[in-house]
Design an enzyme around this catalytic site. Sequence first.
Site, PDB file in Angstrom:
ATOM      1  N   ASP A 199     -14.248-108.353 -76.730  1.00 52.07           N
ATOM      2  CA  ASP A 199     -13.962-108.722 -78.123  1.00 52.07           C
ATOM      3  C   ASP A 199     -12.619-109.439 -78.262  1.00 52.07           C
ATOM      4  O   ASP A 199     -12.275-109.897 -79.345  1.00 52.07           O
ATOM      5  CB  ASP A 199     -14.062-107.521 -79.082  1.00 52.07           C
TER       6      ASP A 199
ATOM      7  N   SER B  59     -12.029-100.112 -71.702  1.00 50.20           N
ATOM      8  CA  SER B  59     -10.850-100.347 -72.540  1.00 50.20           C
ATOM      9  C   SER B  59      -9.624 -99.881 -71.781  1.00 50.20           C
ATOM     10  O   SER B  59      -9.621 -98.789 -71.202  1.00 50.20           O
ATOM     11  CB  SER B  59     -10.976 -99.594 -73.864  1.00 50.20           C
TER      12      SER B  59
END
Length: 356
Positions: free
Chosen positions: A31, A173
Site C-alpha cells: 500500500d 509489516s
Amino acid sequence: MRFFATVISAAALLSLAPAPTHALKILMNNDDGFGSGNLREFYRILKGMGHDVLIVAPATQQSAQGGRADYTTEANLTAPTQYNIVPAGAPSVGTDPHDANIWYYNGTPAACTFVALDYVLPRHYPAWNQAPDLLTSGPNFGTNLGPFVFTLSGTLGAAYAAVERSIPALAFSASNPSIAFANVTNGSNPATWAAGVSAQIVDLFAGRTAEGARVLPLGYGVNVNIPELNSSAMPEVVASRLTGNAVVDIAAYNETTGLFHYESLEPPAAGVNVCYNGDCGLPGETDVVASGKVSVSVFTVDYDAPSIGYTDMVFEKVFGERNGTGGGYGRRDVGVRRGAARGRRLMTGRDALREE
Ligand SMILES: *[C@@H]1O[C@H](CO)[C@@H](O)[C@H](O)[C@H]1NC(C)=O
Ligand SMILES: *[C@@H]1O[C@H](CO)[C@@H](O)[C@H](O)[C@H]1NC(C)=O
Ligand SMILES: *[C@@H]1O[C@H](CO)[C@@H](O)[C@H](O)[C@H]1NC(C)=O
Ligand SMILES: *[C@@H]1O[C@H](CO)[C@@H](O)[C@H](O)[C@H]1NC(C)=O
Ligand SMILES: *[C@@H]1O[C@H](CO)[C@@H](O)[C@H](O)[C@H]1NC(C)=O
Ligand SMILES: *[C@@H]1O[C@H](CO)[C@@H](O)[C@H](O)[C@H]1NC(C)=O
C-alpha cells in the site's frame, strides 16, 4: 508436534527451513506504492532465491485504504506516479520503464490485487492461469497489529482481497520508516533487512509446500509483523494471535482547532481483544513485536461467529428458542473463552472499565 506453538530461534529457523524445491509464482503488492524501498528489496531478494515474481502495486501511496477497491476514472495518469517513475499522460496501468515485471495501477491496494488477477495476469502472463501460488503484501512501512487493521490497513486489504479470490496471501509489516527504492544504495539498511526477514518467512512456506499443493488452506491468510531491526540477523519468530493488547482508535478532539485526529484507546478496548476463535493461549502479536520478535498470526476470511452459546443467544433474539429444547438454539456452553488480554483492564465502553 505443534510446531506453530513453539518459538523458532534464528539458528533453528535456518536449520528448519528446507531449501525450496520449486519456485513459487508470487504476485507482490503493497500500500506504500510501487516505488517503495521495502517492496523493491523484497522483490529483488525473492527473485534471487529463484521465485517467479511479479509486482502489481499502487502508482501512489495508498495507506489506510483497507479493503476498498477504488478504480481510477482516468485512462491515463493525470499526475506522475510516485517518485516520478512514470510521467503524467502514461496509461493508468503499466510497467516501470526499467523492469517490465514491475507494474503499477492507479488505484487502491485491493484494486491492484484485482487488476493483477483480471487484467495483468491473463493478458501478459497466461502461464500463471490467473492463479499465483501466493500473494505477498508489503513489507509495509510501520506495523499492522490487531484486528482493527483488517478494515484499516491497505497492506491487509490487498491480502484479504487475494484470500477471498482463493489466492493464499501473506501480509508483511515492518517497523522501518519510509524510503524510496532509489534511496536504497547498499545491502545494509532497514529496508533490505525487513525484506530479508520477509523473504525467509516466504521460504519457510515454500519449503514446506509440495509442488502443486496450496501454500495455505482455502480462505486462510497470514499476518506477519516485524520489529525494528538493527542488522540482517533474523529475530525470533513467534506464533501469535491478532488479539491481545491490540489497539483501536478514538476520535481525539482539539478544542483550539476544532479538529479531530486519531489516538489509540488506552487501556485497550475489550471489543477488539475478545477471543472466540483460535488458540487463546497464544501471545498477542502486539506484545510479540514490542518484545523485538517477529509475530506470525493466522487468519481466515470466514467472518461468521463460531458455533458457541453466544451465537445461539444472538439467533434467539430473532428466532426465539428453537425446537422446543427450552434451552436455546443449540445450547452450548455460554461461558466461553474470555478476552485474550488476561489480567489487563479493558475498556468495554467509552467510560466504563472492566476487570478481566
Ligand atoms: C491516453 O494516452 C494515449 C497516448 O499514450 C492516447 O492515445 C489516449 O487518447 C489517451 N486517452 C485518454 C482518455 O486521454
Ligand atoms: C531520497 O533521498 C533524497 C536525497 O537524500 C531525499 O531528499 C528524499 O527525501 C529521499 N526520499 C525518500 C522517499 O526516502
Ligand atoms: C547504507 O545505506 C544506509 C541508508 O540507506 C546508510 O545509512 C548506511 O550508512 C549505508 N551503509 C554503508 C555500509 O554504506
Ligand atoms: C491543539 O492544536 C493546537 C494547534 O495545532 C496545538 O498547539 C495544541 O497542542 C493542540 N492541543 C492538544 C491538546 O493536542
Ligand atoms: C533494535 O534496536 C532498538 C533500539 O535499541 C530496540 O528497541 C529493538 O528491540 C532492536 N531490535 C532487535 C530485533 O533487537
Ligand atoms: C429440530 O430437531 C430435529 C431433530 O434433532 C431436527 O431434525 C430439526 O431440523 C430441528 N428443527 C429446527 C427448526 O431446528
